[in-house]
Design an enzyme around this catalytic site. Structure first.
Site, mmCIF file in Angstrom:
data_model
loop_
_atom_site.group_PDB
_atom_site.id
_atom_site.type_symbol
_atom_site.label_atom_id
_atom_site.label_comp_id
_atom_site.label_asym_id
_atom_site.label_seq_id
_atom_site.Cartn_x
_atom_site.Cartn_y
_atom_site.Cartn_z
ATOM 1 C CD GLU A 62 -94.615 60.569 82.866
ATOM 2 O OE1 GLU A 62 -94.929 59.409 83.154
ATOM 3 O OE2 GLU A 62 -94.982 61.562 83.526
ATOM 4 C CB CYS A 103 -72.796 71.923 78.233
ATOM 5 S SG CYS A 103 -73.761 73.354 77.693
#
Length: 346
Positions: A99, A125
């Site tokens: 964060e 991916c």
């Protein structure tokens, strides 16, 4: 899920290639004691994977650094005023920290407007391709007129931790090293793409739609993470992942062609997520794709995670492998297992 778009343009790609080149031969040299103990032949890594080298960033490079560099290149190539960008999506496996969102660091670096919606998307991916779909939805609905996708993968910690573990654990055998060896195919890189709504800026390059398939019964075949003692490590059952991944891709390919109504011979170019040469060969055979229509960067970039398929397309366009008037398919497969395939009229 019905993925069809009528008003979505791909505008300009940008990319950033890390300056450090790490060859498969150099990796094997570092693993000399392991190779000697297990009597592994030199050249095994490149022979098995088809990867001669991969790229790495200098120490201290964060995912947002590469993503911002690629984003700046995409904006420059597009000619769009950065103040006109109304959405920014960061789509990598790698991230600066938990964060805030890594997109926030890219937003600040690129000096995008405060009205720009920004957030991270994470899906192994497939993150960048998922980002293309999310941004396309907003463009199609008229919520935004122009947006930017970015991805920056950093493989340095994974490779370093894997090498350290392979050398430190003297109980490893030829069989037990296999789940770790897939990590040595990973490389670093960054890519970005500006997308627009056609009635705002029509580039003549259109995202037409696609299809997705999930096969999450096999989400244990490739898992990775970090811990304080061992750093970043990933365990991959390569053989099972290959088989189940191709199975998922085949189902997705059928749905892709049915949804878009595209005949196989009408597709001029393929840009695939790149894992290794065995994966590519089986994918082409199963989907009945002509290998000559595939543009690849696998031998020199390796598997670049979420960056892999889009940077391959970006480099293909740059090198004239895809020209206006041609049709392309971008084929994504990621751990989970998930597949996402998108069709483009360039």
């Amino acid at each position: 899920m019905n993925l069809r778009f009528d008003r979505v343009c791909l505008h300009a790609f940008g990319h950033a290639l890390p300056p450090v080149e790490l060859s498969s031969a150099a990796i094997e040299e570092r693993l000399g004691p392991l190779y000697e103990r297990l009597k592994l032949p030199a050249g095994r890594l490149e022979l098995m994977t088809g990867i001669g080298s991969r790229r790495l960033w200098p120490p201290g490079t964060r995912p947002s650094d590469g993503a911002a560099a690629a984003g700046a290149a995409a904006i420059a190539h597009s000619g769009i005023d950065p103040r006109a960008l109304e959405c920014l999506l960061f789509t990598s496996v790698s991230r600066d920290m938990m964060e805030p969102a890594t997109a926030a660091f890219v937003h600040r670096t690129l000096k995008l407007p405060p009205s720009c919606l920004l957030f991270d998307i994470s899906n192994a991916c497939l993150g960048f391709l998922d980002g293309m779909v999310m941004l396309a939805n907003m463009l199609e609905l008229g919520q935004v007129r122009a947006g930017l996708l970015v991805a920056g993968e950093t493989a340095e910690d994974l490779i370093a931790s894997t090498l350290q573990h392979l050398l430190a654990d003297t109980t490893l055998t030829r069989k037990t090293i296999k789940p770790l060896f897939a990590s040595l195919t990973i490389g670093s890189g960054a890519v970005a793409l500006v997308m627009t709504r056609s009635d705002y800026l029509d580039t003549g390059h259109y995202l037409r739609g696609g299809a997705c398939r999930a096969n999450t019964a096999h989400n244990d075949l490739c898992q990775g993470g970090q811990n304080a003692e061992q750093g970043t490590l990933m365990s991959t059952d390569s053989e099972q992942l290959l088989g189940k991944g191709i199975e998922t891709a085949a189902a997705c390919w059928t749905a892709f062609r049915e949804n878009l109504g595209w005949e196989l011979n009408a597709i001029d170019r393929f840009f695939c997520h790149q894992v290794g040469k065995a994966h590519a060969q089986m994918l082409f055979e199963t989907l009945r794709l002509d290998p000559a229509k595939n543009f690849e960067t696998l031998p020199t970039l390796g598997n670049v995670g979420s960056v892999s398929a889009p940077i391959t397309m970006a480099l293909g366009i740059e090198q004239g492998a895809l020209v206006p008037g041609q049709r392309a398919a971008i084929l994504g497969i990621g751990s989970g297992i998930n597949a996402l395939m998108l069709g483009i009229d360039w």
